[in-house]
Motif scaffolding. Structure first.
Motif, mmCIF file in Angstrom:
data_model
loop_
_atom_site.group_PDB
_atom_site.id
_atom_site.type_symbol
_atom_site.label_atom_id
_atom_site.label_comp_id
_atom_site.label_asym_id
_atom_site.label_seq_id
_atom_site.Cartn_x
_atom_site.Cartn_y
_atom_site.Cartn_z
ATOM 1 N N SER A 274 4.860 -1.021 3.100
ATOM 2 C CA SER A 274 3.490 -1.502 3.381
ATOM 3 C C SER A 274 2.971 -2.460 2.325
ATOM 4 C CB SER A 274 2.460 -0.379 3.548
ATOM 5 O OG SER A 274 2.865 0.533 4.516
ATOM 6 N N PRO A 276 4.413 -4.487 -1.749
ATOM 7 C CA PRO A 276 5.578 -4.589 -2.632
ATOM 8 C C PRO A 276 5.661 -3.434 -3.629
ATOM 9 C CG PRO A 276 4.112 -6.512 -2.860
ATOM 10 C CD PRO A 276 3.452 -5.585 -1.910
ATOM 11 N N GLU A 295 13.299 1.152 -0.217
ATOM 12 C CA GLU A 295 12.190 0.293 0.215
ATOM 13 C C GLU A 295 12.547 -0.401 1.516
ATOM 14 O OE1 GLU A 295 10.765 -2.657 -2.572
ATOM 15 O OE2 GLU A 295 8.982 -3.031 -1.344
ATOM 16 N N ARG A 296 11.562 -0.425 2.399
ATOM 17 C CA ARG A 296 11.731 -1.128 3.684
ATOM 18 C C ARG A 296 10.522 -2.040 3.883
ATOM 19 N NH1 ARG A 296 7.110 -0.622 5.553
ATOM 20 N NH2 ARG A 296 6.277 1.318 6.224
ATOM 21 N N GLY A 298 7.897 -4.097 6.815
ATOM 22 C CA GLY A 298 7.457 -4.232 8.198
ATOM 23 C C GLY A 298 6.053 -4.790 8.287
ATOM 24 N N MET A 299 5.539 -4.741 9.477
ATOM 25 C CA MET A 299 4.206 -5.282 9.762
ATOM 26 C C MET A 299 3.693 -4.616 11.018
ATOM 27 S SD MET A 299 4.171 -9.399 9.713
ATOM 28 C CE MET A 299 2.469 -9.822 10.015
ATOM 29 N N THR A 300 2.382 -4.609 11.209
ATOM 30 C CA THR A 300 1.827 -4.076 12.443
ATOM 31 C C THR A 300 2.470 -4.756 13.652
ATOM 32 O OG1 THR A 300 -0.264 -3.703 11.297
ATOM 33 C CG2 THR A 300 -0.335 -3.737 13.706
ATOM 34 N N ASP A 378 4.967 -14.123 5.683
ATOM 35 C CA ASP A 378 5.525 -13.693 4.400
ATOM 36 C C ASP A 378 6.590 -14.684 3.943
ATOM 37 O OD1 ASP A 378 4.136 -11.210 3.902
ATOM 38 O OD2 ASP A 378 5.195 -10.426 5.648
ATOM 39 N N LYS A 395 -0.023 -16.371 3.713
ATOM 40 C CA LYS A 395 -1.254 -16.066 4.429
ATOM 41 C C LYS A 395 -2.243 -15.555 3.389
ATOM 42 C CE LYS A 395 1.100 -11.776 5.720
ATOM 43 N NZ LYS A 395 1.728 -10.995 6.766
ATOM 44 N N ILE A 399 -3.452 -7.035 -0.160
ATOM 45 C CA ILE A 399 -3.037 -5.675 0.217
ATOM 46 C C ILE A 399 -3.424 -4.737 -0.923
ATOM 47 C CG2 ILE A 399 -1.177 -4.171 0.993
ATOM 48 C CD1 ILE A 399 0.339 -6.526 2.012
ATOM 49 N N ASN A 404 -4.757 -3.734 4.418
ATOM 50 C CA ASN A 404 -4.869 -5.190 4.417
ATOM 51 C C ASN A 404 -6.330 -5.623 4.446
ATOM 52 O OD1 ASN A 404 -2.191 -5.085 4.618
ATOM 53 N ND2 ASN A 404 -2.009 -6.306 6.481
HETATM 54 P P1 AMP Z 1 0.076 -4.844 8.089
HETATM 55 O O1 AMP Z 1 -0.498 -6.040 8.741
HETATM 56 O O2 AMP Z 1 -0.920 -3.839 7.627
HETATM 57 O O3 AMP Z 1 1.066 -4.286 8.961
HETATM 58 O O4 AMP Z 1 0.789 -5.338 6.762
HETATM 59 C C1 AMP Z 1 1.981 -6.040 6.826
HETATM 60 C C2 AMP Z 1 2.224 -6.791 5.560
HETATM 61 O O5 AMP Z 1 2.469 -5.870 4.491
HETATM 62 C C3 AMP Z 1 3.456 -7.643 5.626
HETATM 63 O O6 AMP Z 1 3.235 -8.868 6.285
HETATM 64 C C4 AMP Z 1 3.789 -7.803 4.155
HETATM 65 O O7 AMP Z 1 3.009 -8.841 3.582
HETATM 66 C C5 AMP Z 1 3.368 -6.465 3.572
HETATM 67 N N1 AMP Z 1 4.501 -5.561 3.353
HETATM 68 C C6 AMP Z 1 4.909 -4.500 4.085
HETATM 69 N N2 AMP Z 1 5.981 -3.902 3.520
HETATM 70 C C7 AMP Z 1 6.266 -4.604 2.393
HETATM 71 C C8 AMP Z 1 7.237 -4.499 1.369
HETATM 72 N N3 AMP Z 1 8.142 -3.514 1.347
HETATM 73 N N4 AMP Z 1 7.226 -5.428 0.378
HETATM 74 C C9 AMP Z 1 6.312 -6.408 0.366
HETATM 75 N N5 AMP Z 1 5.350 -6.555 1.299
HETATM 76 C C10 AMP Z 1 5.316 -5.662 2.298
#
Ligand code: AMP
Ligand code: MLC
Length: 502
Positions: A274, A276, A295-296, A298-300, A378, A395, A399, A404
């Motif tokens: 979610s 870094p 660590e993984r 993702g995004m909504t 990203d 963008k 966070i 966000n």
């Molecule tokens: P959200 O819109 O709440 O889903 O947030 C997604 C954003 O969280 C992504 O576009 C990334 O910028 C950031 N994010 C999620 N996981 C990571 C990660 N492991 N490392 C860096 N950024 C992350």
């Protein structure tokens, strides 16, 4: 009748007396109890006139019932729209109106305030299982005739803030959620013997889909905590086998003397995402516990896209290779692939990628290319052996503690305050939250700004986590020759703001 998501996540557990939710007070919800409650809720939703495809907005605190509402929606084919309890009534009103939700479920304490703001009917469900919705549910049958759904039907609508300040509803299909649950459960080797330490909120992708769906599909259990609290974490830890958290969970655990190799020796997996995870946090966690955090990324809009391996090398500062079945590439502004190792925009395609923004075809077309690649916003590079490194964001997004915040939304709220000529909102490194929101203000000529008064005024319209931790008044904002505010200059100037005063 098929309902792929319900069939894979829930149907297999009907009648099973296996533990599903371990609660802090010691009580246990079996899978069977959970699904009987969900069926009662599905019957109640149907009685309220909600049909497959209709939206249910839910703004309640985390509880087994809150999760049962998610299961009820999947079973009844209703689109689940969970909302952060921190949202203010005007924020909730926007989501409910924009989605044209057929019903809003909130806590009794919030009903009066929300009734004044929201057009949709409202029912209540409290954390202790009381409320008008719960009352209607208690006499309902404990079985429900599962609604027929196809893989392309919507399962959930998750709102994500936008660069223009207007939130967008990400449409997630059954197939999006199911493909990710199947892939992740296999990759991270979840089984029915697992007990996931669940301290995340359940209104976002991480706590709702990644954590819950992976546990459900594997038939495991969760130590289900209302929120992240170190005492509760250490009390629940002995029964857990795995934990998922945002980086703040890990830095807070490292601050706690109870974290040791001994207290975590039985754990098989710690996962972070979610935001870094600093390589330093990864290293410090391994030194203290012997566990290498996985660590993984993702995004909504995409669910999970990449993950470090379970068995192979978990490389600090990277988010691992793409998941099986998911394609990623690094592109220039026009979507052309860049040579290996270069930094550019990360684009993603696969069954995990959402189907578009709710009633915003222009925004969908701007972010999903005709060939199906989604532009994440990203910035990343890919190592020769396929590991993705997120190096920054293209963008304007902050966070904070895994939540966000789009600066534009906060700037609009600040600009509306009397005496404010203009504002710029930036994210500044913060030892606990990763980044913290800071507002830079310029006063109208001849005006003196009272920042405390402005902060108080913001709380009526903006959720607490979006409100600036600090407001700083300056004479003018730095601009480039095109007149654009140079946020990098502001960030550099205030970079150390929270080094000494968190
Ligand atoms: P959200 O819109 O709440 O889903 O947030 C997604 C954003 O969280 C992504 O576009 C990334 O910028 C950031 N994010 C999620 N996981 C990571 C990660 N492991 N490392 C860096 N950024 C992350
Ligand atoms: C709470 N506050 C926050 C905040 N959380 N402020 C900024 N950012 C946050 N994340 C506010 C509180 O209202 C409080 O205000 C003050 O900050 C301090 O609160 P706290 O007690 O220290 O916070 P706490 O309740 O402990 O919550 C912090 C947290 C929580 C990090 C544990 O925010 C959390 O669980 N975050 C997880 C978010 C998450 O699940 N993200 C996943 C998104 S999905 P005051 O005024 O009362 O002091 C996604 C996709 C993917 O991104 O890849 O997963």
């Amino acid at each position: 009748m098929p309902n792929p998501l319900f069939d894979a996540l829930f149907a297999q557990h009907i009648g099973a007396n296996t533990p599903f939710l371990h609660l802090p007070a010691g009580s246990i919800w079996t899978h069977d109890r959970f699904l009987r409650r969900a069926a009662q809720f599905a019957n109640t939703l149907t009685d309220h006139g909600l049909k497959p495809g209709d939206r249910l907005a839910v703004q309640i605190s985390k509880s087994p019932d809150a999760l049962a509402l998610y299961a009820a929606c999947v079973q009844a084919g209703v689109v689940f729209l969970p909302l952060n309890p921190a949202y203010t009534p005007p924020e909730v009103a926007y989501f409910v109106d924009d989605s044209d939700a057929g019903l809003l479920i909130c806590a009794d304490d919030d009903r009066v305030a929300l009734q004044g703001a929201v057009g949709a009917p409202i029912e209540t469900l409290n954390a202790d299982g009381t409320g008008t919705f719960a009352q209607s549910a208690q006499d309902q049958p404990e079985t429900f005739s599962t609604a027929t759904r196809s893989s392309d039907d919507l399962a959930a609508l998750l709102y994500t803030s936008g660069t223009t300040g207007r939130s967008k509803g990400a449409m997630l299909t059954q197939a999006n959620l199911l493909s990710n649950a199947e892939t992740l459960a296999e990759l991270w080797q979840f089984t029915a013997d697992d007990c996931l330490l669940h301290a995340l909120p359940i209104f976002h992708t991480h706590g709702l889909f990644v954590a819950t769906n992976v546990t459900l599909i594997a038939g495991g259990a969760m130590a289900f905590l209302p929120k992240f609290d170190p005492d509760a974490i250490f009390a629940a830890l002995p029964r857990a086998t795995a934990m998922m958290g945002v980086p703040t969970f890990y830095t807070r655990l490292l601050d706690d003397p109870r974290l040791s190799a001994k207290t975590t020796t039985h754990m098989r997996l710690f996962i972070s995402g979610s935001a870094p995870l600093l390589a330093d946090t990864h290293t410090a966690f391994e030194a203290r516990t012997g566990h290498r955090i996985l660590e993984r990324y993702g995004m909504t809009e995409t669910n999970m896209t990449t993950s470090n391996p379970y068995a192979g090398e978990r490389r600090p500062g990277t988010v691992g290779p793409p998941l099986p079945g998911v394609e990623v590439k690094i592109c220039d502004d026009n979507g052309n692939s860049l040579p290996s190792g270069e930094i550019g925009m990360l684009e993603v395609r696969g069954p995990n990628v959402f189907s578009g923004y709710w009633q915003m075809p222009d925004k969908t077309a701007a972010e999903i290319r005709p060939d199906g690649f989604f532009i994440t916003g990203d910035l990343a590079r890919i190592d020769p052996d396929g590991y993705v490194q997120i190096v920054g964001r293209d963008k304007d997004l902050i966070i904070s503690g895994g939540f966000n915040i789009y600066p534009k939304e906060v700037e609009l709220a600040l600009d509306a305050q009397p005496g404010v000529l203009e504002s710029a909102v930036i994210g500044i490194p913060h030892p606990d939250m990763g980044e913290a929101v800071v507002g830079i203000l310029v006063a109208e000529p001849g005006t003196t700004l009272d920042t405390a008064e402005i902060s108080t005024a913001l709380s009526a319209s903006l959720a607490r986590f979006k409100q600036p931790r600090r407001l700083i008044v300056v004479d003018a904002l730095p601009r480039n020759t095109m007149g654009k505010v140079q946020k990098n200059i502001l960030r550099d100037a205030h970079n150390k703001l929270f080094d000494t005063h968190p």
